[in-house]
Design a protein around this motif. Structure first.
Motif, short mmCIF file in Angstrom:
data_model
loop_
_atom_site.label_atom_id
_atom_site.label_comp_id
_atom_site.label_asym_id
_atom_site.label_seq_id
_atom_site.Cartn_x
_atom_site.Cartn_y
_atom_site.Cartn_z
N LEU A 1 -6.26 -13.95 3.84
CA LEU A 1 -6.87 -13.99 2.47
C LEU A 1 -7.20 -12.53 2.33
N ASN A 2 -7.10 -12.01 0.97
CA ASN A 2 -7.62 -10.71 0.59
C ASN A 2 -9.22 -10.91 0.22
N ILE A 3 -9.99 -10.08 1.08
CA ILE A 3 -11.47 -10.26 0.96
C ILE A 3 -12.00 -8.93 0.46
N VAL A 4 -12.56 -9.01 -0.68
CA VAL A 4 -13.21 -7.84 -1.54
C VAL A 4 -14.74 -8.27 -1.09
N MET A 5 -15.18 -6.83 -0.69
CA MET A 5 -16.70 -7.08 -0.48
C MET A 5 -17.51 -6.04 -1.30
N GLY A 6 -18.65 -6.75 -1.60
CA GLY A 6 -19.84 -6.15 -2.43
C GLY A 6 -20.61 -5.09 -1.91
N CYS A 7 -21.31 -4.32 -2.74
CA CYS A 7 -22.44 -3.22 -2.29
C CYS A 7 -23.36 -3.23 -3.23
N GLY A 8 -24.48 -2.29 -3.08
CA GLY A 8 -25.54 -2.15 -4.00
C GLY A 8 -26.80 -2.86 -3.52
N TRP A 9 -27.81 -3.11 -4.48
CA TRP A 9 -28.95 -3.75 -3.96
C TRP A 9 -28.99 -5.01 -4.75
N TYR A 10 -29.61 -6.25 -3.87
CA TYR A 10 -29.45 -7.40 -4.66
C TYR A 10 -30.54 -7.86 -5.66
N ARG A 11 -31.71 -8.15 -5.29
CA ARG A 11 -32.82 -8.49 -6.29
C ARG A 11 -33.99 -7.99 -5.38
N GLU A 12 -35.26 -7.94 -6.16
CA GLU A 12 -36.49 -7.33 -5.58
C GLU A 12 -36.83 -7.72 -4.15
N PRO A 13 -37.21 -9.24 -4.07
CA PRO A 13 -37.68 -9.78 -2.72
C PRO A 13 -36.76 -9.26 -1.53
N TYR A 14 -35.66 -8.88 -1.81
CA TYR A 14 -34.74 -8.53 -0.72
C TYR A 14 -34.39 -7.12 -0.47
N TYR A 15 -35.30 -6.11 -1.25
CA TYR A 15 -35.09 -4.87 -1.17
C TYR A 15 -35.85 -4.26 0.21
N ARG A 16 -35.33 -3.48 0.75
CA ARG A 16 -35.78 -2.68 1.86
C ARG A 16 -36.86 -1.63 1.26
N PRO A 17 -37.98 -1.19 1.97
CA PRO A 17 -38.84 -0.42 1.33
C PRO A 17 -38.42 0.96 0.86
N GLU A 18 -37.34 1.40 1.38
CA GLU A 18 -36.96 2.54 0.89
C GLU A 18 -36.72 3.07 -0.58
N ILE A 19 -36.09 1.84 -1.19
CA ILE A 19 -35.70 1.96 -2.76
C ILE A 19 -37.11 2.49 -3.59
N TYR A 20 -38.07 2.00 -3.14
CA TYR A 20 -39.30 2.35 -4.08
C TYR A 20 -39.49 3.85 -3.91
N GLU A 21 -39.12 4.60 -2.72
CA GLU A 21 -39.22 5.86 -2.68
C GLU A 21 -38.17 7.02 -3.02
N LYS A 22 -37.26 6.35 -3.53
CA LYS A 22 -36.04 7.37 -3.72
C LYS A 22 -35.90 7.15 -5.47
N THR A 23 -35.20 8.28 -5.83
CA THR A 23 -34.99 8.45 -7.39
C THR A 23 -33.84 7.53 -7.78
N THR A 24 -33.69 7.19 -8.90
CA THR A 24 -32.33 6.55 -9.26
C THR A 24 -31.18 7.16 -8.89
N ASP A 25 -31.05 8.36 -9.12
CA ASP A 25 -29.85 9.26 -8.59
C ASP A 25 -29.64 9.12 -6.95
N GLN A 26 -30.74 9.09 -6.33
CA GLN A 26 -30.43 8.91 -4.99
C GLN A 26 -29.95 7.58 -4.49
N VAL A 27 -30.45 6.49 -5.27
CA VAL A 27 -30.12 5.26 -4.96
C VAL A 27 -28.27 5.13 -5.35
N ALA A 28 -28.17 5.84 -6.35
CA ALA A 28 -26.74 5.65 -6.79
C ALA A 28 -26.02 6.52 -5.89
N GLN A 29 -26.45 7.57 -5.05
CA GLN A 29 -25.73 8.22 -4.17
C GLN A 29 -25.54 7.39 -2.92
N ASP A 30 -26.47 6.39 -2.60
CA ASP A 30 -26.36 5.71 -1.57
C ASP A 30 -25.25 4.78 -1.80
#
Length: 307
Positions: A86-115
């Protein structure tokens, strides 16, 4: 925009996609937050077995929208693709708040975009496996929290830099409209946005409002054992088609828990082909229209290029 899609085994021509499920999970750990062991899919051999009926029904491609901190497993996805064909396409990014790691609160929007961009361009966790879609990204409640807004704006900026389509999560509410507002504010072409779980909010006016904005309406919880729920979804699909939005509808199951699998009494990854498509045919949908739903729409949704 490209006539290729990125799979976990590398880029392929869009013509090789075939029948595609646009919102599924093969390996996922919701249990980390819910503490329910049924919400953890991590058995490679079972996953391969569960995919056999989908392949047998003619399925060619599956989009796994599990992303960071949600149990994403690039190496296992690559093994599944190699084993099943099968062709498997994988996702990326951040799911929803309960699942976020703490670092997202310390980064700017552009830094998260760069990740996000770094994962798309360089691969994930040293595996070299590259995502082919941004998402699923979502809101935990019926509103978008401040840090979730950061995730949405970062995803929009990553989309504009990489060209990958964005797919979202929102359940039992109309927050999909708010999600579109953020993307529009960021300058995203809403034709490259998929609003997920639309069938968890039983209001055809909501579905039509999303379609009128140009985004994809994804009915991706087609998995219930209750006939009323499946029949309602079939009716909503037909209503949108009658209003002229055939090319903005996507279908999937969102299998993400053990009870969704055949091995645990669920309907599995092939239910749309065993039950849902025959319902649509009985309501008058032609083979060409079904081909549009299952083959053409996913191809355009992932690439942004009309066939």
């Amino acid at each position: 925009m490209s006539r290729q899609i990125m799979t976990v085994l590398g880029a392929i021509p869009v013509e090789q996609m075939g029948i595609t499920l646009m919102h599924e999970h093969l390996f996922i750990d919701l249990c980390r937050i819910t503490r329910d062991p049924d919400h953890w899919l991590n058995d490679f051999n079972l996953t391969v077995k569960e995919l056999a009926p989908y392949s047998g029904a003619g399925g060619k491609t599956l989009v796994d929208v599990t992303n960071r901190d949600l149990g994403r497993s690039p190496s296992n996805l690559r093994k599944v693709a190699t084993t099943t064909g099968l062709n498997i396409v994988m996702g990326c990014g951040w799911y929803r708040e309960p699942y976020y790691r703490p670092e997202i609160y310390e980064k700017t929007t552009d830094q998260v975009a760069q990740d996000i961009v770094s994962e798309i361009e360089d691969g994930i966790e040293g595996t070299g496996v590259r995502p082919g879609i941004i998402g699923e990204i979502g809101c935990d409640r019926n509103y978008i929290s401040p840090v979730e807004e950061r995730s949405f704006r970062a995803s929009a900026r990553a989309h504009k830099r990489t060209g990958l389509t964005i797919t979202t999560h929102t359940v039992r509410c109309t927050a999909g409209i708010d999600q579109l507002d953020i993307f529009e504010d960021e300058g995203v072409d809403l034709r490259r946005v998929i609003i997920g779980h639309c069938d968890t909010y039983p209001d055809p006016q909501y579905h039509e409002a999303i379609a009128k904005r140009g985004a994809y309406v994804e009915f991706d919880c087609i998995r219930s054992k209750f006939d009323w729920e499946i029949e309602s979804r079939a009716q909503w699909v037909m209503l949108l088609i009658k209003k002229g939005f055939l090319k903005q509808i996507l279908l999937s199951h969102d299998c993400c828990m053990k009870p969704h699998l055949h091995a645990y009494g669920g309907n599995g990854y092939d239910y749309i082909f065993r039950d849902f498509v025959p319902r649509l045919r009985a309501k008058g949908l032609s083979d060409d229209q079904i081909h549009t739903l299952l083959v053409e729409n996913p191809a355009v949704a992932l690439t942004g290029v009309q066939s």
